[in-house]
Design a protein around this motif. Sequence first.
Motif, PDB file in Angstrom:
ATOM      1  N   GLN A  83       6.460  -5.620  -8.228  1.00 41.05           N
ATOM      2  CA  GLN A  83       7.507  -6.264  -9.017  1.00 41.05           C
ATOM      3  C   GLN A  83       7.649  -7.733  -8.612  1.00 41.05           C
ATOM      4  O   GLN A  83       7.434  -8.093  -7.446  1.00 41.05           O
ATOM      5  CB  GLN A  83       8.835  -5.535  -8.817  1.00 41.05           C
ATOM      6  CG  GLN A  83       8.827  -4.092  -9.290  1.00 41.05           C
ATOM      7  CD  GLN A  83      10.128  -3.379  -8.991  1.00 41.05           C
ATOM      8  OE1 GLN A  83      11.199  -3.970  -9.060  1.00 41.05           O
ATOM      9  NE2 GLN A  83      10.044  -2.089  -8.655  1.00 41.05           N
ATOM     10  N   PRO A  84       8.030  -8.596  -9.548  1.00 42.30           N
ATOM     11  CA  PRO A  84       8.103 -10.036  -9.248  1.00 42.30           C
ATOM     12  C   PRO A  84       9.247 -10.424  -8.322  1.00 42.30           C
ATOM     13  O   PRO A  84       9.241 -11.533  -7.772  1.00 42.30           O
ATOM     14  CB  PRO A  84       8.286 -10.667 -10.640  1.00 42.30           C
ATOM     15  CG  PRO A  84       8.909  -9.594 -11.474  1.00 42.30           C
ATOM     16  CD  PRO A  84       8.314  -8.306 -10.968  1.00 42.30           C
ATOM     17  N   ASN A  85      10.224  -9.553  -8.154  1.00 40.13           N
ATOM     18  CA  ASN A  85      11.397  -9.891  -7.333  1.00 40.13           C
ATOM     19  C   ASN A  85      11.418  -9.129  -6.008  1.00 40.13           C
ATOM     20  O   ASN A  85      12.464  -8.994  -5.378  1.00 40.13           O
ATOM     21  CB  ASN A  85      12.693  -9.570  -8.098  1.00 40.13           C
ATOM     22  CG  ASN A  85      12.825  -8.097  -8.442  1.00 40.13           C
ATOM     23  OD1 ASN A  85      11.918  -7.514  -9.033  1.00 40.13           O
ATOM     24  ND2 ASN A  85      13.938  -7.480  -8.077  1.00 40.13           N
ATOM     25  N   THR A  86      10.279  -8.616  -5.573  1.00 42.59           N
ATOM     26  CA  THR A  86      10.250  -7.803  -4.349  1.00 42.59           C
ATOM     27  C   THR A  86       9.168  -8.262  -3.382  1.00 42.59           C
ATOM     28  O   THR A  86       8.168  -8.883  -3.766  1.00 42.59           O
ATOM     29  CB  THR A  86       9.981  -6.321  -4.682  1.00 42.59           C
ATOM     30  OG1 THR A  86       8.674  -6.209  -5.277  1.00 42.59           O
ATOM     31  CG2 THR A  86      11.020  -5.774  -5.642  1.00 42.59           C
ATOM     32  N   ILE A  87       9.402  -7.951  -2.120  1.00 49.56           N
ATOM     33  CA  ILE A  87       8.409  -8.127  -1.057  1.00 49.56           C
ATOM     34  C   ILE A  87       8.437  -6.860  -0.221  1.00 49.56           C
ATOM     35  O   ILE A  87       9.506  -6.384   0.159  1.00 49.56           O
ATOM     36  CB  ILE A  87       8.720  -9.349  -0.172  1.00 49.56           C
ATOM     37  CG1 ILE A  87       8.663 -10.650  -0.992  1.00 49.56           C
ATOM     38  CG2 ILE A  87       7.750  -9.421   1.004  1.00 49.56           C
ATOM     39  CD1 ILE A  87       9.106 -11.888  -0.213  1.00 49.56           C
ATOM     40  N   LEU A  88       7.263  -6.303   0.060  1.00 48.19           N
ATOM     41  CA  LEU A  88       7.148  -5.100   0.886  1.00 48.19           C
ATOM     42  C   LEU A  88       6.189  -5.372   2.035  1.00 48.19           C
ATOM     43  O   LEU A  88       5.059  -5.814   1.825  1.00 48.19           O
ATOM     44  CB  LEU A  88       6.635  -3.923   0.047  1.00 48.19           C
ATOM     45  CG  LEU A  88       6.402  -2.613   0.813  1.00 48.19           C
ATOM     46  CD1 LEU A  88       7.734  -2.039   1.309  1.00 48.19           C
ATOM     47  CD2 LEU A  88       5.688  -1.592  -0.071  1.00 48.19           C
ATOM     48  N   GLN A  89       6.668  -5.128   3.253  1.00 45.60           N
ATOM     49  CA  GLN A  89       5.827  -5.296   4.440  1.00 45.60           C
ATOM     50  C   GLN A  89       5.997  -4.102   5.367  1.00 45.60           C
ATOM     51  O   GLN A  89       7.043  -3.446   5.359  1.00 45.60           O
ATOM     52  CB  GLN A  89       6.202  -6.575   5.196  1.00 45.60           C
ATOM     53  CG  GLN A  89       5.913  -7.864   4.440  1.00 45.60           C
ATOM     54  CD  GLN A  89       6.328  -9.084   5.242  1.00 45.60           C
ATOM     55  OE1 GLN A  89       7.406  -9.624   5.035  1.00 45.60           O
ATOM     56  NE2 GLN A  89       5.476  -9.505   6.172  1.00 45.60           N
ATOM     57  N   VAL A  90       4.968  -3.856   6.159  1.00 49.15           N
ATOM     58  CA  VAL A  90       5.007  -2.800   7.167  1.00 49.15           C
ATOM     59  C   VAL A  90       4.987  -3.434   8.541  1.00 49.15           C
ATOM     60  O   VAL A  90       4.145  -4.301   8.821  1.00 49.15           O
ATOM     61  CB  VAL A  90       3.821  -1.829   7.004  1.00 49.15           C
ATOM     62  CG1 VAL A  90       3.813  -0.808   8.149  1.00 49.15           C
ATOM     63  CG2 VAL A  90       3.898  -1.112   5.653  1.00 49.15           C
ATOM     64  N   ALA A  91       5.924  -3.011   9.395  1.00 50.57           N
ATOM     65  CA  ALA A  91       5.918  -3.419  10.800  1.00 50.57           C
ATOM     66  C   ALA A  91       5.094  -2.380  11.554  1.00 50.57           C
ATOM     67  O   ALA A  91       5.572  -1.249  11.748  1.00 50.57           O
ATOM     68  CB  ALA A  91       7.339  -3.489  11.343  1.00 50.57           C
TER      69      ALA A  91
ATOM     70  N   ALA B   7      -0.116  -7.596   1.056  1.00 49.56           N
ATOM     71  CA  ALA B   7      -1.416  -7.057   0.642  1.00 49.56           C
ATOM     72  C   ALA B   7      -1.916  -6.030   1.649  1.00 49.56           C
ATOM     73  O   ALA B   7      -2.395  -4.946   1.271  1.00 49.56           O
ATOM     74  CB  ALA B   7      -2.423  -8.186   0.472  1.00 49.56           C
ATOM     75  N   ASP B   8      -1.819  -6.348   2.938  1.00 49.10           N
ATOM     76  CA  ASP B   8      -2.283  -5.407   3.971  1.00 49.10           C
ATOM     77  C   ASP B   8      -1.372  -4.185   4.051  1.00 49.10           C
ATOM     78  O   ASP B   8      -1.832  -3.080   4.341  1.00 49.10           O
ATOM     79  CB  ASP B   8      -2.339  -6.115   5.330  1.00 49.10           C
ATOM     80  CG  ASP B   8      -3.483  -7.115   5.425  1.00 49.10           C
ATOM     81  OD1 ASP B   8      -4.412  -7.018   4.588  1.00 49.10           O
ATOM     82  OD2 ASP B   8      -3.442  -7.978   6.316  1.00 49.10           O
ATOM     83  N   SER B   9      -0.085  -4.394   3.794  1.00 45.88           N
ATOM     84  CA  SER B   9       0.855  -3.271   3.814  1.00 45.88           C
ATOM     85  C   SER B   9       0.549  -2.294   2.687  1.00 45.88           C
ATOM     86  O   SER B   9       0.518  -1.071   2.888  1.00 45.88           O
ATOM     87  CB  SER B   9       2.294  -3.789   3.686  1.00 45.88           C
ATOM     88  OG  SER B   9       2.628  -4.633   4.779  1.00 45.88           O
ATOM     89  N   VAL B  10       0.312  -2.829   1.491  1.00 48.34           N
ATOM     90  CA  VAL B  10      -0.025  -1.973   0.352  1.00 48.34           C
ATOM     91  C   VAL B  10      -1.342  -1.259   0.602  1.00 48.34           C
ATOM     92  O   VAL B  10      -1.496  -0.072   0.273  1.00 48.34           O
ATOM     93  CB  VAL B  10      -0.072  -2.804  -0.949  1.00 48.34           C
ATOM     94  CG1 VAL B  10      -0.674  -1.984  -2.097  1.00 48.34           C
ATOM     95  CG2 VAL B  10       1.326  -3.279  -1.328  1.00 48.34           C
TER      96      VAL B  10
END
Length: 279
Positions: free
Chosen positions: A196-204, A265-268
Amino acid sequence: MANVKELDPSASQLAAFGARIRGSRTARGWKQRDLASQMGFSPTQISHVETGRKMASWRFARSADAAFGFEGTDESFERELGKMKHGVLFEGFPQYVAYEARAIEIRIFNAGLIPGLLQTPAYVAAVEAGVVKRGASTPDQAEERINLLAERQAALVRPTPPTVIAVLDESCLRRPVGGPEVMDRQFAHLIAFAEQPNTILQVAPYALGEHCPFNRMTILLTLPDHSVVSYVESQIQGHLSREIASVRPLMRAYHQLQGASLSQADSVDMIEQMRKGTQ
């Protein structure tokens, strides 16, 4: 003259809530249609809440607060509804939900479980079923929490949606909840969220070790006036704060967390590999 149903505020919390709505309305000399017009509800809906036939929704309570001028006060209907619906939840959470519905930016960190705003219906149902099975909640309380989460998620669907930044500890992905099918759909939902254009997803990742600045759920909300509210929840309590002295260090730590976490990108890619069973 139409018959007016007598109310007994002592009969139940629902009756007391309805009596307060009616009392606030009649004290201002308003008819049900007058209040309905101001709140954006029908007179029938006003009547159902006033007479205790239906429980108010969060939108109803917030609209009533706006109509009566009770927003942010001890008389707030939203606060009263929170006590009615979620007495088993931590103090401050109903107030947090009100801020969340208005936020223009939401930053989330969680460990162990996918954060609520990113959970699928099947995932949250499995989580709540586990809580009930442990005896920590009743089925009715679990159903209320499921409904609340659905309302919270729906409140984010706006003409101009908030920016939502989610950093998930790797443990959120590694803990199986509800079985393979539920997890597969949850992983697919996270991947769609990241697109989605309004989101950011990352993995710690686990590799952060002791350098991960958080070990519990932490949420930072930026409000329309650009002030920031923090909500931090542990196993036994939640804490809501708008104090700059306590919010600023959390915002700085969140930026550090983002810098140390995997890119989106790496999280996805990690989630896709886990979905395929190759990690």
